[in-house]
Every structure is written in structure tokens, then in C-alpha cells.
Design a protein around this motif. Structure first.
Motif, mmCIF file in Angstrom:
data_model
loop_
_atom_site.group_PDB
_atom_site.id
_atom_site.type_symbol
_atom_site.label_atom_id
_atom_site.label_comp_id
_atom_site.label_asym_id
_atom_site.label_seq_id
_atom_site.Cartn_x
_atom_site.Cartn_y
_atom_site.Cartn_z
ATOM 1 N N THR A 94 -7.126 1.369 0.543
ATOM 2 C CA THR A 94 -8.504 1.465 0.997
ATOM 3 C C THR A 94 -9.463 1.238 -0.165
ATOM 4 O OG1 THR A 94 -7.891 2.983 2.764
ATOM 5 C CG2 THR A 94 -10.204 2.979 2.092
ATOM 6 N N LEU A 95 -9.186 1.868 -1.298
ATOM 7 C CA LEU A 95 -10.037 1.696 -2.474
ATOM 8 C C LEU A 95 -10.002 0.270 -3.004
ATOM 9 C CD1 LEU A 95 -9.349 5.021 -4.377
ATOM 10 C CD2 LEU A 95 -11.466 4.330 -3.253
ATOM 11 N N GLN A 96 -8.865 -0.389 -2.880
ATOM 12 C CA GLN A 96 -8.745 -1.765 -3.345
ATOM 13 C C GLN A 96 -9.285 -2.761 -2.345
ATOM 14 O OE1 GLN A 96 -4.655 -2.485 -4.328
ATOM 15 N NE2 GLN A 96 -4.585 -0.837 -5.816
ATOM 16 N N GLY A 97 -9.518 -2.310 -1.102
ATOM 17 C CA GLY A 97 -10.062 -3.187 -0.066
ATOM 18 C C GLY A 97 -9.050 -4.158 0.490
ATOM 19 N N ARG A 98 -7.788 -3.784 0.486
ATOM 20 C CA ARG A 98 -6.767 -4.682 1.046
ATOM 21 C C ARG A 98 -5.788 -3.872 1.899
ATOM 22 N NH1 ARG A 98 -2.023 -5.424 -3.086
ATOM 23 N NH2 ARG A 98 -2.329 -3.518 -4.229
ATOM 24 N N TRP A 99 -5.264 -4.528 2.901
ATOM 25 C CA TRP A 99 -4.376 -3.860 3.851
ATOM 26 C C TRP A 99 -3.050 -4.583 4.029
ATOM 27 C CZ3 TRP A 99 -5.003 0.895 5.549
ATOM 28 C CH2 TRP A 99 -6.242 1.477 5.371
ATOM 29 N N ARG A 100 -2.607 -5.373 3.095
ATOM 30 C CA ARG A 100 -1.330 -6.071 3.254
ATOM 31 C C ARG A 100 -0.182 -5.245 2.782
ATOM 32 N NH1 ARG A 100 -3.173 -11.642 0.725
ATOM 33 N NH2 ARG A 100 -5.203 -11.498 1.619
ATOM 34 N N VAL A 159 0.219 8.740 2.315
ATOM 35 C CA VAL A 159 -1.207 9.054 2.240
ATOM 36 C C VAL A 159 -1.834 8.413 1.000
ATOM 37 C CG1 VAL A 159 -2.879 10.926 1.946
ATOM 38 C CG2 VAL A 159 -0.991 11.192 3.550
ATOM 39 N N VAL A 160 -1.190 8.546 -0.145
ATOM 40 C CA VAL A 160 -1.736 7.990 -1.383
ATOM 41 C C VAL A 160 -1.728 6.465 -1.339
ATOM 42 C CG1 VAL A 160 -1.398 7.825 -3.889
ATOM 43 C CG2 VAL A 160 -1.245 10.041 -2.741
ATOM 44 N N LYS A 161 -0.700 5.875 -0.750
ATOM 45 C CA LYS A 161 -0.664 4.411 -0.632
ATOM 46 C C LYS A 161 -1.816 3.908 0.235
ATOM 47 C CE LYS A 161 4.204 3.764 -1.540
ATOM 48 N NZ LYS A 161 5.509 3.384 -1.027
ATOM 49 N N ILE A 162 -2.111 4.604 1.320
ATOM 50 C CA ILE A 162 -3.231 4.224 2.193
ATOM 51 C C ILE A 162 -4.559 4.382 1.445
ATOM 52 C CG2 ILE A 162 -4.534 4.853 4.268
ATOM 53 C CD1 ILE A 162 -1.977 3.261 4.821
ATOM 54 N N LEU A 163 -4.734 5.489 0.729
ATOM 55 C CA LEU A 163 -5.958 5.687 -0.059
ATOM 56 C C LEU A 163 -6.118 4.589 -1.106
ATOM 57 C CD1 LEU A 163 -5.926 9.544 -0.651
ATOM 58 C CD2 LEU A 163 -7.573 8.244 0.707
ATOM 59 N N SER A 164 -5.042 4.246 -1.751
ATOM 60 C CA SER A 164 -5.082 3.205 -2.781
ATOM 61 C C SER A 164 -5.480 1.862 -2.182
ATOM 62 C CB SER A 164 -3.724 3.097 -3.463
ATOM 63 O OG SER A 164 -3.720 2.053 -4.388
#
Length: 93
Positions: free
Chosen positions: A87-93, A80-85
Motif C-alpha cells: 500500500t505504501l509503495q502504491g503497487r498491488w502485484r 498484514v505487513v506485506k499488504i501495508l508495504s
């Protein structure tokens, strides 16, 4: 405002009056003669990057913001925290 991020594992923490234990528990921001820790540090960084709304919400929430920060910090490696992070950084790799 230019922000320099230093990993606490390799920083000279004594220069800042901090210990490894303190830095392993929460993020710190040192600006001029002021230092901020945890939720206050996150609020400071958000304000510095122009996100005054979210910064203000964290600050105004008081104990709720501090609890939320501690929850996220204690679960840094969770999905969950990795996904939030990301999302906030604007990257999905």
C-alpha cells in the motif's frame, strides 16, 4: 535528496560501523555524519521524500512510534505487513 539502499547482506558494514546483527534487526540511514536507526530512520526517509506529516507523527509519538516500528520489523513476513508495504509503495502485484 538521492537515497541509495544497500542490502546489508552484501554491504561493507564495517565502513559504517555496523554489524550484520544490528542490520538484521532494524533499518539504518546514514547521512553525512549522522546515523538513524529503526523508527528514526523511517521518519528520516519519509521526511526526505516529502511526507513531513507522517514523519512528524512518528517522531512525536516517541515510544509508540518505536514500538510500532519494532512490531512491524518483527513481522516482516506476515500478510498484514506485506499488504501495508504494498500500500505504501502504491503497487498491488
Amino acid at each position: 535528496m538521492q537515497v541509495t539502499a544497500l542490502p546489508f547482506q552484501s554491504a561493507d558494514l564495517g565502513t559504517y560501523g555496523l554489524t550484520r546483527e544490528q542490520c538484521s534487526e532494524q533499518v539504518y540511514v546514514i547521512c553525512d555524519e549522522e546515523s538513524y536507526a529503526g523508527a528514526a530512520a523511517v521518519s528520516f526517509l519519509l521526511r526526505a521524500r516529502g511526507n513531513t506529516l507522517l514523519s512528524g507523527l512518528i517522531t512525536l509519538s516517541g515510544g509508540v512510534g518505536r514500538y510500532g516500528y519494532r512490531w512491524v520489523a518483527s513481522k516482516r513476513d506476515s500478510f498484514v505487513v506485506k499488504i501495508l508495504s504494498r500500500t505504501l509503495q502504491g503497487r498491488w502485484r
